[in-house]
Design a protein around this motif. Structure first.
Motif: not given
Length: 287
Positions: A67-94
């Motif tokens: 089984x595989x889960x793909x996730x668009x991290x914060x600010x990427x793809x169709x996930x919430x927020x703009x790329x410029x709003x994302x932080x490394x800690x946001x991505x670790x939380x995702x």
């Protein structure tokens, strides 16, 4: 038969959402899947260039009973927020958000963190915080995030030169802006200081106390059929071996699909995944 992927939005903090694609294992496998993987995508435009190969790799793993889960991290793809709003800690939380969801859907299967390029750094950082067995699938892992950031900022230099600018001092200006907590723009992406400095500080280092029976699969591609491992890769793999996590490492022939001008495929990578994950021996070793 391979089920159609389930595309959905996963609720995140602050009322945001993360676009996810869940691939259930082939119906040929009954009961508990042979394993579950969380795919962590590359940085910025490399993510878009890699979508085709990621989809093909997911299919190969699904056919092998995973089984595989793909996730668009914060600010990427169709996930919430703009790329410029994302932080490394946001991505670790995702990453943890995706893991929690995957655990509820596939509770008993062995866990793999699957990273491509910058995603490998997220995977290894997350592995250090897990208090349970987990395995790593690292595809084209960088030794650290510093060269990835440098490569990204150079896109701004290239654009400036193409427009007739000299580019003189531009790298130093961008570095200074990031150190002041300001955002910079490159290749159409606004990059926050929190994301840039987090990426720059990330390293591909093993956990100090690895869980027993953890596995590391390390796959890289080279356009040269006679290529050999670089000294940087050899040193990094030795660090993992010395830490008690010797990688199963393979250097494959294929294009750098994450950065090619046109979308390209790397059949050797798919074949390696089929071979490494598609046998009963691989299942026993990962359990």
């Amino acid at each position: 038969m391979i089920p159609r992927p389930d595309v959905f939005f996963l609720p995140a903090a602050g009322g945001e959402q993360r676009l996810c694609v869940f691939h259930a294992p082939s119906s040929a496998f009954e009961g508990t899947p042979r394993g579950k993987l969380l795919y962590l995508h590359p940085f910025a435009e490399e993510m878009n260039k890699s979508r085709r190969m990621a989809a093909l790799a997911c299919r190969a793993l699904v056919e092998a009973g995973y089984a595989v889960l793909q996730i668009d991290l914060r600010g990427c793809g169709d996930s919430s927020a703009d790329f410029g709003e994302a932080s490394w800690d946001d991505w670790l939380a995702d990453v943890r958000l995706g893991l929690d969801w995957l655990d509820t859907q596939v509770p008993d299967a062995p866990l793999w963190l699957w990273g491509l390029r910058a995603g490998c750094l997220l995977a290894t950082e997350t592995l250090k915080t897990l208090n349970r067995p987990a395995h790593l699938l690292l595809v084209q892992p960088p030794a650290s995030g510093k060269p990835l950031l440098q490569q990204f900022l150079r896109l701004k230099l290239a654009a400036d030169l193409a427009e007739g600018g000299g580019g003189k001092g531009l790298m130093a200006e961008m570095r200074a802006a990031l150190s002041r907590g300001e955002a910079v723009e490159a290749a159409g992406y606004m990059l926050s200081s929190a994301l840039a400095l987090g990426l720059e500080g990330a390293t591909l280092t093993p956990p100090s106390s690895p869980q027993p029976d953890s596995r590391v699969i390390w796959l890289e591609l080279s356009s040269r059929p006679d290529a050999e491992w670089t000294p940087v890769a050899q040193q990094a793999q030795k660090r993992w071996s010395d830490a008690g996590l010797p990688p199963t490492a393979e250097l494959l022939h294929g294009p750098a699909f994450w950065q090619t001008t046109e979308v390209e495929e790397a059949p050797a990578l798919i074949e390696a995944l089929q071979r490494l994950f598609g046998t009963a021996d691989a299942h026993r070793e990962a359990s």
